[in-house]
Design a protein around this motif. Structure first.
Motif, PDB file in Angstrom:
ATOM      1  N   ASP A 163       0.651  -1.185   0.036  1.00  0.00           N
ATOM      2  CA  ASP A 163      -0.280  -0.004   0.194  1.00  0.00           C
ATOM      3  C   ASP A 163       0.952   1.156   0.075  1.00  0.00           C
ATOM      4  OD1 ASP A 163      -2.139  -1.607   0.096  1.00  0.00           O
ATOM      5  OD2 ASP A 163      -2.367  -1.628   2.234  1.00  0.00           O
ATOM      6  N   ILE A 164       1.278   1.462  -1.309  1.00  0.00           N
ATOM      7  CA  ILE A 164       2.187   2.567  -1.231  1.00  0.00           C
ATOM      8  C   ILE A 164       1.817   4.035  -1.155  1.00  0.00           C
ATOM      9  CG2 ILE A 164       3.598   3.979  -3.077  1.00  0.00           C
ATOM     10  CD1 ILE A 164       3.427   1.187  -4.666  1.00  0.00           C
ATOM     11  N   ILE A 165       2.437   4.686  -0.074  1.00  0.00           N
ATOM     12  CA  ILE A 165       2.122   6.159   0.311  1.00  0.00           C
ATOM     13  C   ILE A 165       2.803   7.138  -0.415  1.00  0.00           C
ATOM     14  CG2 ILE A 165       1.126   5.255   2.493  1.00  0.00           C
ATOM     15  CD1 ILE A 165       3.767   6.382   3.757  1.00  0.00           C
ATOM     16  N   TYR A 166       4.052   6.920  -1.092  1.00  0.00           N
ATOM     17  CA  TYR A 166       4.987   7.739  -1.626  1.00  0.00           C
ATOM     18  C   TYR A 166       5.355   7.286  -3.087  1.00  0.00           C
ATOM     19  CZ  TYR A 166       5.162  10.431   2.752  1.00  0.00           C
ATOM     20  OH  TYR A 166       4.998  11.151   4.020  1.00  0.00           O
ATOM     21  N   SER A 167       5.412   7.795  -4.122  1.00  0.00           N
ATOM     22  CA  SER A 167       5.895   7.210  -5.124  1.00  0.00           C
ATOM     23  C   SER A 167       7.070   8.263  -5.904  1.00  0.00           C
ATOM     24  CB  SER A 167       4.737   6.710  -5.968  1.00  0.00           C
ATOM     25  OG  SER A 167       5.382   5.797  -7.012  1.00  0.00           O
ATOM     26  N   PHE A 168       8.176   8.041  -6.240  1.00  0.00           N
ATOM     27  CA  PHE A 168       9.056   8.752  -6.854  1.00  0.00           C
ATOM     28  C   PHE A 168       9.409   8.472  -7.964  1.00  0.00           C
ATOM     29  CE2 PHE A 168       9.438   9.344  -2.236  1.00  0.00           C
ATOM     30  CZ  PHE A 168       9.089  10.805  -1.857  1.00  0.00           C
ATOM     31  N   ARG A 169       9.479   9.371  -9.093  1.00  0.00           N
ATOM     32  CA  ARG A 169       9.751   8.955 -10.538  1.00  0.00           C
ATOM     33  C   ARG A 169      10.556  10.121 -10.941  1.00  0.00           C
ATOM     34  NH1 ARG A 169       7.395   4.792 -13.387  1.00  0.00           N
ATOM     35  NH2 ARG A 169       5.636   3.816 -12.531  1.00  0.00           N
ATOM     36  N   ASP A 170      10.834  11.377 -10.105  1.00  0.00           N
ATOM     37  CA  ASP A 170      11.409  12.448 -10.801  1.00  0.00           C
ATOM     38  C   ASP A 170      12.982  12.226 -10.489  1.00  0.00           C
ATOM     39  OD1 ASP A 170      11.927  14.671  -8.083  1.00  0.00           O
ATOM     40  OD2 ASP A 170      10.352  13.059  -8.110  1.00  0.00           O
ATOM     41  N   ILE A 171      13.895  12.765 -11.369  1.00  0.00           N
ATOM     42  CA  ILE A 171      15.310  12.583 -11.284  1.00  0.00           C
ATOM     43  C   ILE A 171      15.803  13.050  -9.933  1.00  0.00           C
ATOM     44  CG2 ILE A 171      17.616  13.360 -12.377  1.00  0.00           C
ATOM     45  CD1 ILE A 171      15.764  13.074 -15.011  1.00  0.00           C
TER      46      ILE A 171
END
Length: 151
Positions: free
Chosen positions: A62-70
């Motif tokens: 159950d993801i609360i933070y998801s980071f894709r930015d460099i």
């Protein structure tokens, strides 16, 4: 005259050998093995997902933070890979967060537990799948970076 020149050359040779030995000692002490740090794959990180932990050895999806930015990925990668292997006094059974480091479909996900320290304190990481009981500790500055990203 030959005797004086001979002793002068012998003295110069002793000085040269001494200087070479000192230089070798400096080089060898400067080439110490770096501290054990956390290791990630040498692949491009595509995503870092973070969830509240349900306990050691479990991965909460159950993801609360998801980071894709460099920028965020770069900060998190730096904090993880500079944490050094050392003992930690955290409650090993109850991490604060689970981190999933994703490199794309053809690579496995790195599963890491995180015990987030208070501002100005250290934080602790541990690989989820680890035969040893190895913990990796950040600097207080790294904890502050983690806290700024996770708020």
């Amino acid at each position: 005259m030959f005797g004086v020149h001979y002793y002068g050359a012998k003295l110069n040779m002793k000085i040269n050998i001494t200087l070479i030995l000192i230089l070798c000692m400096l080089v060898f002490t400067g080439c110490k093995q770096p501290a054990d740090t956390m290791v990630l794959l040498d692949e491009k990180i595509e995503i870092i997902n973070i969830s509240n932990s349900h306990g050691f050895g479990e991965m909460n999806e159950d993801i609360i933070y998801s980071f894709r930015d460099i920028e965020s990925i770069s900060i998190l990668k730096d904090v993880i890979t500079t944490a050094t292997k050392q003992k930690s006094d955290v409650d090993v059974e109850q991490p604060d967060f689970d981190m999933m480091i994703g490199y794309g479909d053809e690579f496995p996900i790195h599963a890491i537990h995180l015990w987030l320290g208070k501002e100005g304190e250290t934080s602790t990481f541990r690989y989820m799948v680890d035969d040893e009981v190895s913990t990796y500790v950040t600097t207080p500055n790294s904890t502050n970076k983690l806290r700024s990203i996770l708020n």
